[in-house]
Design an enzyme around this catalytic site. Sequence first.
Site, PDB file in Angstrom:
ATOM      1  N   ARG A  97      -3.269 -10.362   5.082  1.00  0.00           N
ATOM      2  CA  ARG A  97      -3.984 -10.302   3.805  1.00  0.00           C
ATOM      3  C   ARG A  97      -3.224  -9.586   2.702  1.00  0.00           C
ATOM      4  O   ARG A  97      -2.609  -8.490   2.872  1.00  0.00           O
ATOM      5  CB  ARG A  97      -5.093  -9.314   3.563  1.00  0.00           C
ATOM      6  CG  ARG A  97      -5.810  -9.309   2.312  1.00  0.00           C
ATOM      7  CD  ARG A  97      -7.277  -8.448   2.436  1.00  0.00           C
ATOM      8  NE  ARG A  97      -8.081  -8.443   1.148  1.00  0.00           N
ATOM      9  CZ  ARG A  97      -7.555  -7.623   0.192  1.00  0.00           C
ATOM     10  NH1 ARG A  97      -6.644  -6.639   0.343  1.00  0.00           N
ATOM     11  NH2 ARG A  97      -8.246  -7.437  -0.950  1.00  0.00           N
ATOM     12  N   LYS A 140       0.885  -1.243  -0.131  1.00  0.00           N
ATOM     13  CA  LYS A 140      -0.074   0.044   0.040  1.00  0.00           C
ATOM     14  C   LYS A 140       0.889   1.254   0.064  1.00  0.00           C
ATOM     15  O   LYS A 140       2.149   1.271   0.374  1.00  0.00           O
ATOM     16  CB  LYS A 140      -0.859  -0.129   1.168  1.00  0.00           C
ATOM     17  CG  LYS A 140      -2.106  -0.938   0.908  1.00  0.00           C
ATOM     18  CD  LYS A 140      -3.202  -0.887   2.207  1.00  0.00           C
ATOM     19  CE  LYS A 140      -4.366  -1.683   1.553  1.00  0.00           C
ATOM     20  NZ  LYS A 140      -5.399  -1.765   2.785  1.00  0.00           N
TER      21      LYS A 140
END
Length: 276
Positions: free
Chosen positions: A255, A221
């Site tokens: 995740r 991210k």
Amino acid sequence: MTINCKGQLIDLSQPKVMGILNVTPNSFYDGGKYQSESLVLEHVEKMLAEGAHFIDIGAYSSKPNAEFVSEQEEIDRIMPVVESVLKQFPEALLSIDTFRAKVAEVCLENGAALINDIAAGNLDSDMFKTIAKFNVPYIMMHMRGTPNSMQQQTNYEDLVSEMLFYFSKKINEARRLGITDLIIDPGFGFAKTLDQNYEVLQKLELFSVFELPLLMGISRKSMIYKELKIANDEALNGTTVLNTIGLTKGASILRVHDVKEAVQCVKLFQKTNQNG
């Protein structure tokens, strides 16, 4: 700390890895990569072989300012993938990344095991009722607004306190409907600035107050690649570092896009703490 997936009890006191399968043309990292059945099945086989316990399938990009996708188009994108994956890998535990109750319902009717909702029911008032109907594990993420508006909603007086209150309300609402297997996700990157993401990570252990499994989704991210001033395809090392920190602070599920590295991270974390 267990959840029931299709009759199988999964012990989340031992951290697990969830592999990401995006079947969208526009996801921030791997958009458009898995648009054919053969590529999808090859990638799922690889993730399962590397140790993924869950496969999280998403057909609607939740990155900021992502294009709108209709409910029917989301179903049309995701259902062939669910059917194909479960035909090839019938034991796979599929998580469906959706905020729409109808999408969740169709996928659960066709063999999906759990639902991963970025909006925790806020974008579809029928979501909680659908989860209760099917009695499946439900991942509730913290987010304000929608994917299109969330980055304009980062003004908090006390970020973590407000997140704890948010989850408290959501958990109570779910419990009243009889939903038993809940997982919370702090929502890194959703309605949070870069610095706010690191504040949440720094205080991650505070979320253990709910005595629920905690999912951590920071894979590649912008909080990593913007801070390091690199491209997202160079963010694997940073992902591993932050996943390790998350494990030390109570994360139950990682995740990730890169399953092998996350599984190695979990194994070394467990080895370090086996006598603790």
